[in-house]
Design an enzyme around this catalytic site. Structure first.
Site, PDB file in Angstrom:
ATOM      1  N   ASP A   1       0.825  -1.216   0.000  1.00 58.83           N
ATOM      2  CA  ASP A   1       0.000   0.000   0.000  1.00 58.83           C
ATOM      3  C   ASP A   1       0.856   1.261   0.000  1.00 58.83           C
ATOM      4  O   ASP A   1       0.350   2.359   0.197  1.00 58.83           O
ATOM      5  CB  ASP A   1      -0.948   0.007   1.209  1.00 58.83           C
ATOM      6  CG  ASP A   1      -0.192   0.035   2.538  1.00 58.83           C
ATOM      7  OD1 ASP A   1       1.060  -0.060   2.528  1.00 58.83           O
ATOM      8  OD2 ASP A   1      -0.851   0.146   3.593  1.00 58.83           O
TER       9      ASP A   1
ATOM     10  N   ASP B   1      25.788   1.401 -10.762  1.00 59.53           N
ATOM     11  CA  ASP B   1      26.419   2.432  -9.955  1.00 59.53           C
ATOM     12  C   ASP B   1      26.322   2.128  -8.467  1.00 59.53           C
ATOM     13  O   ASP B   1      25.293   1.703  -7.984  1.00 59.53           O
ATOM     14  CB  ASP B   1      25.743   3.784 -10.241  1.00 59.53           C
ATOM     15  CG  ASP B   1      26.740   4.917 -10.177  1.00 59.53           C
ATOM     16  OD1 ASP B   1      27.517   4.938  -9.210  1.00 59.53           O
ATOM     17  OD2 ASP B   1      26.751   5.759 -11.091  1.00 59.53           O
TER      18      ASP B   1
ATOM     19  N   GLU C   1       4.416  -9.764 -30.199  1.00 58.11           N
ATOM     20  CA  GLU C   1       3.140  -9.067 -30.028  1.00 58.11           C
ATOM     21  C   GLU C   1       2.578  -9.403 -28.654  1.00 58.11           C
ATOM     22  O   GLU C   1       3.038 -10.336 -27.994  1.00 58.11           O
ATOM     23  CB  GLU C   1       2.133  -9.522 -31.091  1.00 58.11           C
ATOM     24  CG  GLU C   1       2.388  -8.973 -32.471  1.00 58.11           C
ATOM     25  CD  GLU C   1       2.183  -7.467 -32.544  1.00 58.11           C
ATOM     26  OE1 GLU C   1       1.114  -6.987 -32.128  1.00 58.11           O
ATOM     27  OE2 GLU C   1       3.093  -6.773 -33.005  1.00 58.11           O
TER      28      GLU C   1
ATOM     29  N   CYS D   1       6.161  -1.466 -39.308  1.00 52.91           N
ATOM     30  CA  CYS D   1       7.584  -1.777 -39.102  1.00 52.91           C
ATOM     31  C   CYS D   1       8.424  -0.513 -38.960  1.00 52.91           C
ATOM     32  O   CYS D   1       9.481  -0.531 -38.339  1.00 52.91           O
ATOM     33  CB  CYS D   1       8.111  -2.595 -40.266  1.00 52.91           C
ATOM     34  SG  CYS D   1       6.997  -3.916 -40.759  1.00 52.91           S
TER      35      CYS D   1
END
Length: 671
Positions: free
Chosen positions: A128, A170, A413, A653
């Site tokens: 939460d 890092d 997809e 594409c």
């Protein structure tokens, strides 16, 4: 002694010291500690201690310890005690055992001085956004709306322009913004001003998790805050400074790796109270508290989600196409991002190079781009143009496997949310193209497939796409949003639908209607297109046989999709399409393939098919409009022959769309 109790060795005539964490139990053997001649014993204790006498594994029923009651001494008698609160001073509580001979004569005493130290390692177990205190479920992780367990994001974004390509590399944190990506973890301690001599508190990760998680802590809180990595990437443990009183130490946790075939996504972090029994003897654990995180999966976004940004690369020959795209994007109300300087293969086929998704936790969510193993020169675009404070990057590059065109992300997809035989897939299912089950054809790289399966929340379905020259699933399938209860339709390329339309027009006396008007040749299809008519197409037996084969390949997939996505025929729309086999026996579109459209909400950018023109209108365009516009979709036909179709690609594409996330929280599903 009960399972899990810590044992203590009492000695008659001595008082020993012990540290106790409230809520845990210490067991002391009374029988072994009693001097010779003992027949009974009594117990006294301070009010901060709870004591019970246990014999043969059962608590003795009768007067409570501390009331002066004497118990007969029996073999196996154990004193079990715990503390109900933390101490304010060292040794501020005690337990005293008195031993008696026959006739009630006192013989000796044994004693324990106790110091109570509260230790709780806490995370957002109930998801939460708040780190609650000592949640009983914090050491486990479960799926579902009633599930529990904390969630980590992989630090794959970049907060500072001066840092390495992604934050996970890092060991320092450059800004507070970086901390917002991380999950909070709080170590709560309570007790006297110092720990008794010989004790220390250590935070640690198992060696198996050290490369998957990083933990940071603030240093010098009053003199220019610095956040330093205390665990992860080679650092397995960190000794915690005990400050006394009631204290909270804040840590920030990041994921360093996405789930894959060797990593389930679960990591654990522990805090342990260590005790040294004597000089030169190694530490032993007195108490351990554990928290478990799951690394958030990478989630793909289907066409049914709202478009946010449309990406297209500026090329020498796509200026007119870009104008059309700009109009379409304006109409859809999203943003257009034009990328310059990527004129190679990757720039033209931006859909093949990268796939947009996102990661999500209760405290934060941001888009993450998955970079294809295909090296088309666009990995620089992903890092240079996209990677930033709230945009992540992940790649999977195989060291030993050969890369094929099936590794392009035109072959990746995801369906809209579906329900299959009662099982819900609220984030849809990933679709990847593969080879025919019995053949040794092309498949997507195992490394990428394993990555997609390991995310768990969009259970992938493998389709058969190796029959196509490029082998991409987006050449025969796409999804469009609709306003009805289903919420979408699946569109499939269909030679049968095309032949049916052409025969219909031939019967109407339109057999001499010409295709490819104004386009010269159809490019790569190898057909002489100076004057292709409906009659010519219908009389071409070889073309008919080839399309019969293509239709069978698509039908094979149709059956898989109906079963795996829980679809009926009413959920599927067949769009007219024709294919032709190349010299390798692989299918390429005969005219621009309308299935490979761009979907921006209800605005569709469809490759202009240059079909037979009847009465000034293309009959293929008319048929597609009649199928899609009643569903509330707006069809716009885009000319892509020169810049995409002639090079074995279509509208979809050359464009990539970043979409908003699902409203559904992935942790509420059950894989």
């Amino acid at each position: 002694e009960m399972p899990g109790d810590r044992t203590l060795r009492l000695q008659h005539g001595n008082r020993i010291e012990a540290l106790c964490v409230p809520g845990t139990h210490i067991a002391a053997d009374i029988y072994g500690a009693a001097p010779a001649g003992t027949v009974s014993f009594s117990v006294k204790h301070t009010e901060g201690v709870n004591v019970e006498v246990v014999s043969q594994g059962q608590a003795e029923v009768g007067a409570a310890p501390g009331t002066g009651t004497r118990w007969p001494l029996k073999e196996g008698t154990v004193l079990r005690f715990s503390m109900n609160r933390a101490s304010t001073e060292v040794n501020d509580n005690k337990v005293t055992v008195s031993f008696y001979a026959e006739g009630g004569q006192p013989i000796s005493q044994a004693g324990v001085f106790l110091t109570g130290v509260g230790i709780s390692l806490d995370v957002d177990t109930d998801r939460d956004g708040v780190v609650e205190k000592n949640n009983p479920n914090k050491a486990s992780w479960t799926w579902g709306p009633e599930g529990h367990g904390a969630i980590l994001l992989v630090s794959c974004n970049k907060e500072s322009p001066f840092t390495l390509p992604s934050d996970g590399n890092d060991e320092r944190v450059f800004s507070k913004e970086d901390l917002l990506d991380m999950a909070r973890m709080v170590l709560r301690t309570e007790g006297p001003q110092r720990l008794p001599r010989g004790y220390e508190i250590v935070l640690y990760v198992p060696v198996t998790d050290a490369d998957k998680v990083g933990v940071f802590q603030v240093q010098n809180p009053f003199f220019g805050q610095r956040y330093v990595q205390v665990l992860g990437q080679g650092k397995l443990c960190h000794t915690v400074q005990f400050t006394g009183g009631a204290a909270e130490m804040e840590f920030f946790v990041e994921g360093l790796r996405f789930p894959d075939d060797t990593f389930s996504g679960l990591v654990s972090i522990h805090v342990t109270l260590l005790e040294t029994l004597a000089e030169g003897i190694p530490h032993t654990p007195v108490f351990t508290d554990t928290v478990v995180f799951r690394v958030a999966p990478w989630i793909m976004t289907p066409n049914t989600l709202a478009p946010v940004t449309v990406f297209v690369c500026s090329l020498k020959d796509n200026y007119l196409f870009m104008k059309e795209i700009k109009n379409l994007v304006n109409k859809a109300g999203c943003e257009l991002k034009v990328c310059f300087g990527y004129s190679g293969r990757g720039g033209r086929w931006i859909q093949d190079e990268i796939e947009f998704g996102y990661i999500h936790a209760p405290h934060k969510s941001f888009p993450v781009v998955l970079d294809s193993p295909q090296d088309g020169g666009l990995e620089k675009l992903a890092i240079k143009e996209l990677l930033g404070p709230d945009f992540g990057y992940v790649s999977r590059e195989p060291l030993f496997e050969a890369i094929t065109t099936l590794d392009s992300f035109g072959n990746l997809e995801v369906s809209p949310p579906v329900t299959v035989e009662g099982k819900e897939y609220p984030l849809g299912r990933i679709l990847i193209g593969s080879s025919f089950p019995t053949s040794a054809g092309r498949r997507m790289t195992r490394l990428v497939r394993d990555f997609l399966f390991a995310q768990q929340v969009q259970a992938p379905v493998e389709l058969y796409s190796d029959w196509l020259s490029l082998g991409h699933v987006n050449e025969f399938i796409t999804f469009v949003p609709t306003c009805d209860t289903k919420g979408f339709r699946m569109l499939l390329a269909s030679p049968v639908a095309c032949y049916s339309l052409f025969r219909e027009k031939q019967k109407e006396g339109q057999g001499e209607a010409t295709m490819f008007k104004g386009k010269g040749t159809a490019g790569y299809s190898g057909t002489d297109t100076k004057r292709v008519t409906i009659n010519k197409v219908l009389s071409n037996d070889i073309l008919a046989q080839q399309n019969q084969y293509v239709q069978r390949c698509i039908d094979w997939n149709r059956d898989i999709l109906k079963k795996e996505l829980g679809l009926t025929e009413e959920d599927i729309i067949d769009l007219p399409a024709l294919f032709k086999l190349d010299k390798q026996g692989k299918a390429v579109p005969y005219f621009p393939n309308m299935v490979t459209m761009i979907v921006l909400a209800n605005n569709l950018g469809i490759p202009k098919p240059f079909g037979p023109v009847l009465g000034g209108e293309c009959c293929l365009e008319l048929r597609v409009r009649s199928l899609l516009e009643p569903l509330g979709l707006c069809c716009r036909f885009l000319e892509d022959v020169v810049c995409y179709h002639d090079r074995l690609g279509e509208v979809r594409c050359g464009i990539n769309v970043q979409r908003g996330p699902f409203p559904f929280n992935w942790w509420h599903l059950t894989p």
